[in-house]
Write a protein that holds these residues in place. Structure first.
Motif, mmCIF file in Angstrom:
data_model
loop_
_atom_site.group_PDB
_atom_site.id
_atom_site.type_symbol
_atom_site.label_atom_id
_atom_site.label_comp_id
_atom_site.label_asym_id
_atom_site.label_seq_id
_atom_site.Cartn_x
_atom_site.Cartn_y
_atom_site.Cartn_z
ATOM 1 N N ILE A 298 0.830 -1.197 0.000
ATOM 2 C CA ILE A 298 0.000 0.000 0.000
ATOM 3 C C ILE A 298 0.867 1.251 0.000
ATOM 4 O O ILE A 298 0.603 2.214 -0.729
ATOM 5 C CB ILE A 298 -0.943 -0.013 1.219
ATOM 6 C CG1 ILE A 298 -1.923 -1.193 1.114
ATOM 7 C CG2 ILE A 298 -1.705 1.298 1.341
ATOM 8 C CD1 ILE A 298 -2.759 -1.417 2.352
ATOM 9 N N SER A 299 1.936 1.225 0.794
ATOM 10 C CA SER A 299 2.855 2.368 0.842
ATOM 11 C C SER A 299 3.546 2.583 -0.494
ATOM 12 O O SER A 299 3.734 3.719 -0.945
ATOM 13 C CB SER A 299 3.885 2.136 1.954
ATOM 14 O OG SER A 299 4.848 3.163 1.970
ATOM 15 N N ASN A 300 3.892 1.487 -1.157
ATOM 16 C CA ASN A 300 4.575 1.575 -2.442
ATOM 17 C C ASN A 300 3.672 2.179 -3.515
ATOM 18 O O ASN A 300 4.087 3.022 -4.298
ATOM 19 C CB ASN A 300 5.047 0.180 -2.865
ATOM 20 C CG ASN A 300 6.047 0.216 -3.998
ATOM 21 O OD1 ASN A 300 6.847 1.139 -4.093
ATOM 22 N ND2 ASN A 300 6.001 -0.784 -4.861
ATOM 23 N N SER B 66 3.455 -3.261 -8.011
ATOM 24 C CA SER B 66 3.825 -3.535 -6.621
ATOM 25 C C SER B 66 3.595 -4.991 -6.241
ATOM 26 O O SER B 66 4.288 -5.523 -5.382
ATOM 27 C CB SER B 66 3.033 -2.621 -5.680
ATOM 28 O OG SER B 66 3.398 -1.270 -5.875
ATOM 29 N N LEU B 67 2.629 -5.640 -6.883
ATOM 30 C CA LEU B 67 2.345 -7.051 -6.592
ATOM 31 C C LEU B 67 3.239 -7.995 -7.392
ATOM 32 O O LEU B 67 3.183 -9.208 -7.193
ATOM 33 C CB LEU B 67 0.873 -7.361 -6.896
ATOM 34 C CG LEU B 67 -0.145 -6.718 -5.957
ATOM 35 C CD1 LEU B 67 -1.566 -6.955 -6.460
ATOM 36 C CD2 LEU B 67 0.004 -7.262 -4.547
ATOM 37 N N ASN B 68 4.038 -7.436 -8.303
ATOM 38 C CA ASN B 68 4.971 -8.245 -9.092
ATOM 39 C C ASN B 68 4.238 -9.322 -9.891
ATOM 40 O O ASN B 68 4.656 -10.477 -9.961
ATOM 41 C CB ASN B 68 6.017 -8.897 -8.183
ATOM 42 C CG ASN B 68 7.235 -9.377 -8.972
ATOM 43 O OD1 ASN B 68 7.501 -8.892 -10.060
ATOM 44 N ND2 ASN B 68 7.951 -10.335 -8.420
ATOM 45 N N ASN C 202 6.916 2.955 -10.486
ATOM 46 C CA ASN C 202 7.920 2.116 -9.832
ATOM 47 C C ASN C 202 7.997 0.757 -10.514
ATOM 48 O O ASN C 202 7.000 0.219 -10.977
ATOM 49 C CB ASN C 202 7.567 1.925 -8.359
ATOM 50 C CG ASN C 202 7.674 3.230 -7.583
ATOM 51 O OD1 ASN C 202 8.413 4.127 -7.964
ATOM 52 N ND2 ASN C 202 6.921 3.318 -6.498
ATOM 53 N N GLN C 203 9.169 0.197 -10.562
ATOM 54 C CA GLN C 203 9.348 -1.122 -11.160
ATOM 55 C C GLN C 203 8.772 -2.196 -10.257
ATOM 56 O O GLN C 203 8.457 -1.965 -9.088
ATOM 57 C CB GLN C 203 10.847 -1.389 -11.407
ATOM 58 C CG GLN C 203 11.477 -0.422 -12.405
ATOM 59 C CD GLN C 203 10.823 -0.502 -13.762
ATOM 60 O OE1 GLN C 203 10.632 -1.586 -14.310
ATOM 61 N NE2 GLN C 203 10.462 0.647 -14.318
ATOM 62 N N PHE D 135 8.599 -9.590 -3.842
ATOM 63 C CA PHE D 135 7.246 -9.953 -3.417
ATOM 64 C C PHE D 135 6.773 -11.187 -4.163
ATOM 65 O O PHE D 135 6.871 -11.268 -5.376
ATOM 66 C CB PHE D 135 6.274 -8.793 -3.663
ATOM 67 C CG PHE D 135 4.885 -9.068 -3.155
ATOM 68 C CD1 PHE D 135 4.589 -8.940 -1.808
ATOM 69 C CD2 PHE D 135 3.875 -9.471 -4.015
ATOM 70 C CE1 PHE D 135 3.327 -9.199 -1.330
ATOM 71 C CE2 PHE D 135 2.606 -9.732 -3.548
ATOM 72 C CZ PHE D 135 2.327 -9.590 -2.204
ATOM 73 N N ASN D 136 6.226 -12.148 -3.420
ATOM 74 C CA ASN D 136 5.694 -13.376 -4.002
ATOM 75 C C ASN D 136 4.219 -13.476 -3.627
ATOM 76 O O ASN D 136 3.877 -13.722 -2.472
ATOM 77 C CB ASN D 136 6.471 -14.591 -3.489
ATOM 78 C CG ASN D 136 6.070 -15.870 -4.209
ATOM 79 O OD1 ASN D 136 5.001 -15.968 -4.811
ATOM 80 N ND2 ASN D 136 6.934 -16.883 -4.150
#
Length: 294
Positions: free
Chosen positions: A6-8, A53-55, A184-185, A190-191
């Motif tokens: 969430i912060s990302n 962010s969730l990759n 952001n990349q 994160f998995n």
């Protein structure tokens, strides 16, 4: 871990913290998201930021009036005297259906099977979609030129809907001063598969009874509002996911109250869009007592 996500996302999406949180809860619960707002308000940036962010794998489909169902699902073709399948962009973890209501109803309906069954049928052959799979659709207000209303059968498949929050002066200045518009990349650490299964989140019979009481209140007092069993199940899953994000292993009445306005928003058409949340709070939530507190 989830709070870090969430912060990302908040680094790219100014404000809208609860919209970010409930969108993350929707993806965890296997649901779908509808974002309705004017052009240029950051709908696409919002969707891309969450995905990064969730990759997860991500594809974007720009909906236009000439888009065909095969452009989304895929098609068969002949190669060396054999039939081959060319899978469409829907075969991904998160698909952004940008300006969904600019396409024809026939093209919009291409999503129906995938949103409900998590499968796609191409020329009578059925394929399973990746896990997780989520549709994040954006749509412009229906009174803008070149748009068409989404059918109820499709609207009911969206777990939640919302518009992005209006920014205050401090947030607007922060947005205008942010010269770095690149997203952001992906968070390579994160998995998604390591997120706790929401089936492990406990929900009591009293909480389920409370949700059913709300459904009965709506049916009794507002015949124009259709609350499907699907939407009630989505509400329970969302409440579990929100509890997980909040660091709890059980659901309270509060989670139901927090997710329900987002679940009902696109299912209510008897008041103006900007008045729906007030209507839900004043005419539904405030008039249904929680069990044992009557």
């Amino acid at each position: 871990m989830l709070k870090e996500i969430i912060s990302n996302v908040s680094k790219n999406v100014i404000g809208n913290e609860f919209n970010i949180k409930i969108s993350l809860a929707t993806i965890i619960s296997g649901g779908h998201i509808l974002i309705e707002d004017l052009p240029g308000t950051g709908k696409t940036t919002f969707a891309k930021s969450i995905t990064n962010s969730l990759n997860l794998d991500f594809k974007r489909i720009q909906f236009t009036s000439d888009l065909l169902p095969s452009d989304i699902l895929g098609y068969t073709y002949i190669k060396n005297d054999n039939f081959e399948i060319n899978k469409g962009p829907i075969f991904t973890n998160i698909v952004l259906a940008d300006e969904l209501n600019r396409a024809s109803p026939k093209t919009q309906s291409a999503f129906l099977e995938s949103m409900e069954e998590k499968t796609v049928t191409i020329d009578k052959e059925t394929f399973k979609l990746p896990d997780p799979f989520c549709v994040i659709a954006t749509q412009n207000p229906s009174d803008l030129s070149g748009t068409s209303l989404l059918p109820e059968s499709q609207l009911d498949r969206f777990s939640i809907s919302f518009s992005l929050d209006n920014l205050n002066k401090k947030e607007r200045l922060k947005l205008l001063n942010n010269e770095d518009t690149t997203l952001n990349q992906n968070n390579s650490n994160f998995n998604f598969s390591k997120i706790k299964n929401i089936k492990e989140i406990h929900i009591t019979q009293k909480v389920i009874e409370y949700l059913d009481n709300i459904s009965e209140h709506i049916k009794t007092n507002f015949n124009e509002i259709h609350i499907s069993p699907r939407s009630l199940k989505q509400t329970l899953k969302l409440a579990k996911s929100l509890s997980l994000i909040n660091g709890k292993d059980y659901v309270t009445f509060q989670e139901i109250k927090e997710v329900l306005p987002y679940v009902l928003r696109h299912r209510i058409n008897i008041v103006e869009k900007n008045e729906i949340f007030d209507f839900i709070n004043n005419e539904i939530l405030n008039k249904v007592s929680v069990p044992n507190e009557e």
